[in-house]
Motif scaffolding. Structure first.
Motif, PDB file in Angstrom:
ATOM      1  N   GLY A  55       0.841  -1.212   0.000  1.00 44.42           N
ATOM      2  CA  GLY A  55       0.000   0.000   0.000  1.00 44.42           C
ATOM      3  C   GLY A  55       0.864   1.245   0.000  1.00 44.42           C
ATOM      4  N   TYR A  56       0.426   2.286   0.756  1.00 42.27           N
ATOM      5  CA  TYR A  56       1.265   3.479   0.942  1.00 42.27           C
ATOM      6  C   TYR A  56       1.487   3.667   2.432  1.00 42.27           C
ATOM      7  N   GLY A  57       2.502   4.444   2.802  1.00 45.63           N
ATOM      8  CA  GLY A  57       2.817   4.613   4.229  1.00 45.63           C
ATOM      9  C   GLY A  57       3.424   3.335   4.777  1.00 45.63           C
ATOM     10  N   PHE A  58       3.390   3.168   6.089  1.00 42.75           N
ATOM     11  CA  PHE A  58       3.958   1.982   6.763  1.00 42.75           C
ATOM     12  C   PHE A  58       5.256   1.511   6.094  1.00 42.75           C
ATOM     13  N   LEU A  59       5.262   0.314   5.488  1.00 41.82           N
ATOM     14  CA  LEU A  59       6.527  -0.243   4.977  1.00 41.82           C
ATOM     15  C   LEU A  59       6.695  -0.073   3.465  1.00 41.82           C
ATOM     16  N   ALA A  60       5.863   0.774   2.867  1.00 40.25           N
ATOM     17  CA  ALA A  60       5.854   0.871   1.397  1.00 40.25           C
ATOM     18  C   ALA A  60       7.186   1.342   0.824  1.00 40.25           C
ATOM     19  N   GLU A  61       7.924   2.163   1.571  1.00 40.71           N
ATOM     20  CA  GLU A  61       9.187   2.653   1.033  1.00 40.71           C
ATOM     21  C   GLU A  61      10.356   2.214   1.921  1.00 40.71           C
ATOM     22  N   ASN A  62      10.235   1.012   2.435  1.00 44.08           N
ATOM     23  CA  ASN A  62      11.275   0.444   3.287  1.00 44.08           C
ATOM     24  C   ASN A  62      12.040  -0.609   2.475  1.00 44.08           C
ATOM     25  N   ALA A  63      13.223  -0.208   1.988  1.00 50.95           N
ATOM     26  CA  ALA A  63      14.007  -1.089   1.112  1.00 50.95           C
ATOM     27  C   ALA A  63      14.381  -2.386   1.826  1.00 50.95           C
ATOM     28  N   ARG A  64      14.659  -2.266   3.111  1.00 47.44           N
ATOM     29  CA  ARG A  64      15.060  -3.444   3.886  1.00 47.44           C
ATOM     30  C   ARG A  64      13.932  -4.466   3.936  1.00 47.44           C
ATOM     31  N   ALA A 103       4.921   1.146  -9.956  1.00 45.81           N
ATOM     32  CA  ALA A 103       4.324   2.478 -10.036  1.00 45.81           C
ATOM     33  C   ALA A 103       5.202   3.457  -9.259  1.00 45.81           C
ATOM     34  N   GLY A 104       5.260   4.670  -9.720  1.00 47.90           N
ATOM     35  CA  GLY A 104       6.024   5.692  -9.009  1.00 47.90           C
ATOM     36  C   GLY A 104       5.511   7.069  -9.382  1.00 47.90           C
ATOM     37  N   GLU A 118       6.894  26.683 -11.296  1.00 46.25           N
ATOM     38  CA  GLU A 118       6.758  28.139 -11.138  1.00 46.25           C
ATOM     39  C   GLU A 118       7.383  28.826 -12.346  1.00 46.25           C
ATOM     40  N   ASP A 119       6.773  29.907 -12.804  1.00 47.23           N
ATOM     41  CA  ASP A 119       7.278  30.667 -13.954  1.00 47.23           C
ATOM     42  C   ASP A 119       7.609  29.770 -15.147  1.00 47.23           C
ATOM     43  N   GLY A 120       6.750  28.807 -15.391  1.00 46.01           N
ATOM     44  CA  GLY A 120       6.951  27.942 -16.557  1.00 46.01           C
ATOM     45  C   GLY A 120       8.075  26.941 -16.416  1.00 46.01           C
ATOM     46  N   LYS A 121       8.623  26.819 -15.186  1.00 37.63           N
ATOM     47  CA  LYS A 121       9.744  25.871 -14.992  1.00 37.63           C
ATOM     48  C   LYS A 121       9.365  24.776 -13.995  1.00 37.63           C
ATOM     49  N   PHE A 122       9.804  23.555 -14.334  1.00 37.23           N
ATOM     50  CA  PHE A 122       9.619  22.441 -13.414  1.00 37.23           C
ATOM     51  C   PHE A 122      10.853  22.283 -12.554  1.00 37.23           C
ATOM     52  N   ASN A 123      10.658  22.053 -11.254  1.00 36.69           N
ATOM     53  CA  ASN A 123      11.758  21.836 -10.317  1.00 36.69           C
ATOM     54  C   ASN A 123      11.498  20.550  -9.551  1.00 36.69           C
ATOM     55  N   PHE A 124      12.288  19.519  -9.831  1.00 32.98           N
ATOM     56  CA  PHE A 124      12.117  18.226  -9.151  1.00 32.98           C
ATOM     57  C   PHE A 124      12.297  18.387  -7.642  1.00 32.98           C
ATOM     58  N   ILE A 125      11.404  17.818  -6.841  1.00 30.77           N
ATOM     59  CA  ILE A 125      11.634  17.778  -5.395  1.00 30.77           C
ATOM     60  C   ILE A 125      11.856  16.367  -4.863  1.00 30.77           C
ATOM     61  N   GLU A 126      11.100  15.404  -5.362  1.00 37.93           N
ATOM     62  CA  GLU A 126      11.338  14.039  -4.898  1.00 37.93           C
ATOM     63  C   GLU A 126      10.592  13.035  -5.747  1.00 37.93           C
ATOM     64  N   MET A 127      10.946  11.761  -5.558  1.00 34.92           N
ATOM     65  CA  MET A 127      10.191  10.699  -6.215  1.00 34.92           C
ATOM     66  C   MET A 127       9.659   9.744  -5.161  1.00 34.92           C
ATOM     67  N   ASN A 128       8.388   9.409  -5.269  1.00 32.70           N
ATOM     68  CA  ASN A 128       7.799   8.417  -4.373  1.00 32.70           C
ATOM     69  C   ASN A 128       7.732   7.086  -5.093  1.00 32.70           C
ATOM     70  N   THR A 129       8.321   6.061  -4.454  1.00 34.06           N
ATOM     71  CA  THR A 129       8.441   4.758  -5.114  1.00 34.06           C
ATOM     72  C   THR A 129       7.330   3.809  -4.659  1.00 34.06           C
ATOM     73  N   ARG A 130       6.112   4.266  -4.783  1.00 31.61           N
ATOM     74  CA  ARG A 130       4.966   3.484  -4.290  1.00 31.61           C
ATOM     75  C   ARG A 130       3.699   4.001  -4.948  1.00 31.61           C
ATOM     76  N   ILE A 131       2.591   3.350  -4.661  1.00 30.03           N
ATOM     77  CA  ILE A 131       1.304   3.888  -5.087  1.00 30.03           C
ATOM     78  C   ILE A 131       1.001   5.069  -4.170  1.00 30.03           C
ATOM     79  N   GLN A 132       0.330   6.077  -4.685  1.00 32.86           N
ATOM     80  CA  GLN A 132       0.025   7.235  -3.835  1.00 32.86           C
ATOM     81  C   GLN A 132      -1.456   7.323  -3.503  1.00 32.86           C
ATOM     82  N   VAL A 133      -1.731   8.050  -2.445  1.00 28.24           N
ATOM     83  CA  VAL A 133      -3.115   8.239  -2.000  1.00 28.24           C
ATOM     84  C   VAL A 133      -3.986   8.734  -3.169  1.00 28.24           C
TER      85      VAL A 133
END
Ligand code: ADP
Length: 450
Positions: free
Chosen positions: A81-90, A271-272, A279-294
């Motif tokens: 799912g999302y949350g809990f262990l969804a992004e726990n590589a271990r 899925a990711g 802003e001002d016509g420019k995209f600025n990457f902040i992060e990638m979520n490696t799971r299904i999202q809400v």
């Protein structure tokens, strides 16, 4: 294909995964804490296993208990799912060591994107535009001062290990930087046991736009368009929609193609979501979520593609069944996250729902695990459910949303339904003219208190 999937989650997402499994003819195992014995995902699953007491660390985050549950039931895969262990590589690695498939990306990608500094670096290497800022963690205070002067105030300090909207600090002027750094480091150490801080330009009025991707781990990857999640409170998304009212098709195609190409290059599996501030016509990457999202249903409504089904298929080793050209976008969708909270103070309001009447009709979808007489436990998030509405156009979608919100009855607890009713009638929302601070400014005006 898998025979039996254990769903390592609760609430609406557990139910959502369960529905996809049923449609694929896969048996399901629900896990639950003692507080969730009466939960809907437990009732609807083929089998269920109690994995511990109410606190998440003793149940939904309890890896040994989850492994035992896999062993007892013979589950051959786990959907987190999302949350809990969804992004726990271990967790993904431990499952593999026990011959259980993890329905998600490979551990190295989870780890890479979980480290925000490494993720930004990887994005840059892949040709994805990033927010101007430090190349890595900040070493000395002098370095922070030099860099902040270079990119200009305000700047944002972020914890490398942060997440869920935590570990971020805005610094408006140079004389605040030294003390902000010290506090940010101390807070990051206390919250994430890692005091690495990085610095980036604070964008004043950007929109939060994210691209949904799907890959098969063999070099095939596609995008499924964008979602606009700019309406946030305390960096938490409240309302999500797609397509974004702020993008034209040239800007959309360009960023979506850049992201899809990057995913092909790293042979991304599953899925990711690649998140940007725009802003001002420019995209600025902040992060990638490696799971299904809400907010994944927004994309499902405008593409008719079941993202959970696709996640399961590629995790089982199948080739991506969809080519980019198979993805057809139609209409507009909006999702409202309805929480069990006071709509003005946002104080959680767990408790028993004494009357529940969800809306229905054409283009209305409810993803929720609550029912008449259900008591929302105080131990987890306060989501009552997600209302997702589709229309041929944005204006039809908004009209339908208003109608659906008016029909929605949840009695016995406080919910944020009044907030959404107010938002759906606000001129700037109707015009699609908003940014990531819009909602907090709206709330600060006391618009709901009158
Ligand atoms: P998290 O992993 O905690 O969700 P993100 O990096 O995704 O953190 O950021 C969450 C939200 O914080 C963004 O959607 C945006 O509202 C705000 N934010 C993040 N970085 C910046 C920035 N550089 N300038 C302005 N706001 C930002």
């Amino acid at each position: 294909m898998f025979d039996k999937i254990l769903i390592a989650n609760r609430g609406e997402i557990a139910l959502r995964v369960l529905r996809a499994c049923k449609e694929l003819g896969i048996s399901t195992v629900a896990v639950h804490s003692t507080a969730d014995a009466d939960a809907m995902h437990v009732r609807l699953a083929d089998e269920s296993v109690c994995i511990g007491p109410p606190p998440a660390k003793d149940s939904y985050l309890n890896i040994p208990a989850l492994l035992t549950a896999c062993e007892i039931t013979g589950a051959d895969a786990v959907h987190p799912g999302y949350g809990f262990l969804a992004e726990n590589a271990r967790f993904a690695e431990i499952l593999a060591e026990h011959d259980v498939h993890f329905i998600g990306p490979r551990p190295e990608h989870i780890r890479l994107m979980g480290d925000k500094i490494a993720a930004k670096h990887a994005a840059r290497e892949l040709g994805i535009p990033t927010v101007p800022g430090s190349q890595g963690g900040i070493g000395s205070d002098e370095e922070a001062h030099r860099l902040a002067r270079e990119i200009g105030f305000p700047v944002m300090l972020k914890a490398a290990a942060g997440g869920g909207g935590r570990g971020m600090k805005v610094v408006r002027a140079e004389n605040e930087l030294a003390s902000a750094l010290a506090t940010a480091r101390a807070e990051a150490k206390a919250s994430f046991d890692d005091d690495t801080i990085y610095l980036e330009k604070y964008l004043d009025r950007p929109r939060h736009i994210e691209i949904q991707v799907l890959g098969d781990g063999k070099g095939r990857a596609i995008h499924l368009g964008e979602r606009d999640c700019s309406l946030q409170r305390r960096h938490q998304k409240v309302w999500e929609e797609g397509p974004s009212p702020a993008l034209n098709s040239a800007a959309r195609d360009q960023i979506c193609e850049t992201v899809a190409k990057a995913m092909r290059e790293i042979k991304y599996l599953g899925a990711g979501t690649v998140e940007f501030l725009y802003e001002d016509g420019k995209f600025n990457f902040i992060e990638m979520n490696t799971r299904i999202q809400v907010e994944h249903p927004v994309t499902e409504m405008i593409t008719d593609i079941d993202l959970i089904v696709e996640q399961i298929r590629v995790a089982a080793g199948n080739d991506l069944a969809l080519a980019q050209g198979d993805v057809k976008f139609h209409g507009h969708a909006i999702e409202c996250r309805i929480n069990a909270e006071n709509p003005v103070s946002f104080r959680p309001s767990p408790g028993k729902i004494i009357h529940y009447h969800p809306p229905g009709g054409l283009g209305v979808r409810i993803d929720s695990a609550v029912y008449h007489g259900y008591a929302i436990p105080p131990f987890y998030d306060s989501l009552v459910g997600k209302l997702i509405v589709h229309g041929k156009t944005r204006s039809e979608c908004l009209m339908r949303l208003k109608r659906a919100l008016d029909e929605f009855v949840v009695d016995g607890i406080e919910t944020t339904l009044p907030l959404f009713r107010a938002l759906a009638s606000e001129t700037e929302i109707i015009d699609g003219d908003y940014h990531i601070h819009w909602l907090e400014e709206f709330l600060a005006r006391g618009a709901l208190e009158q």
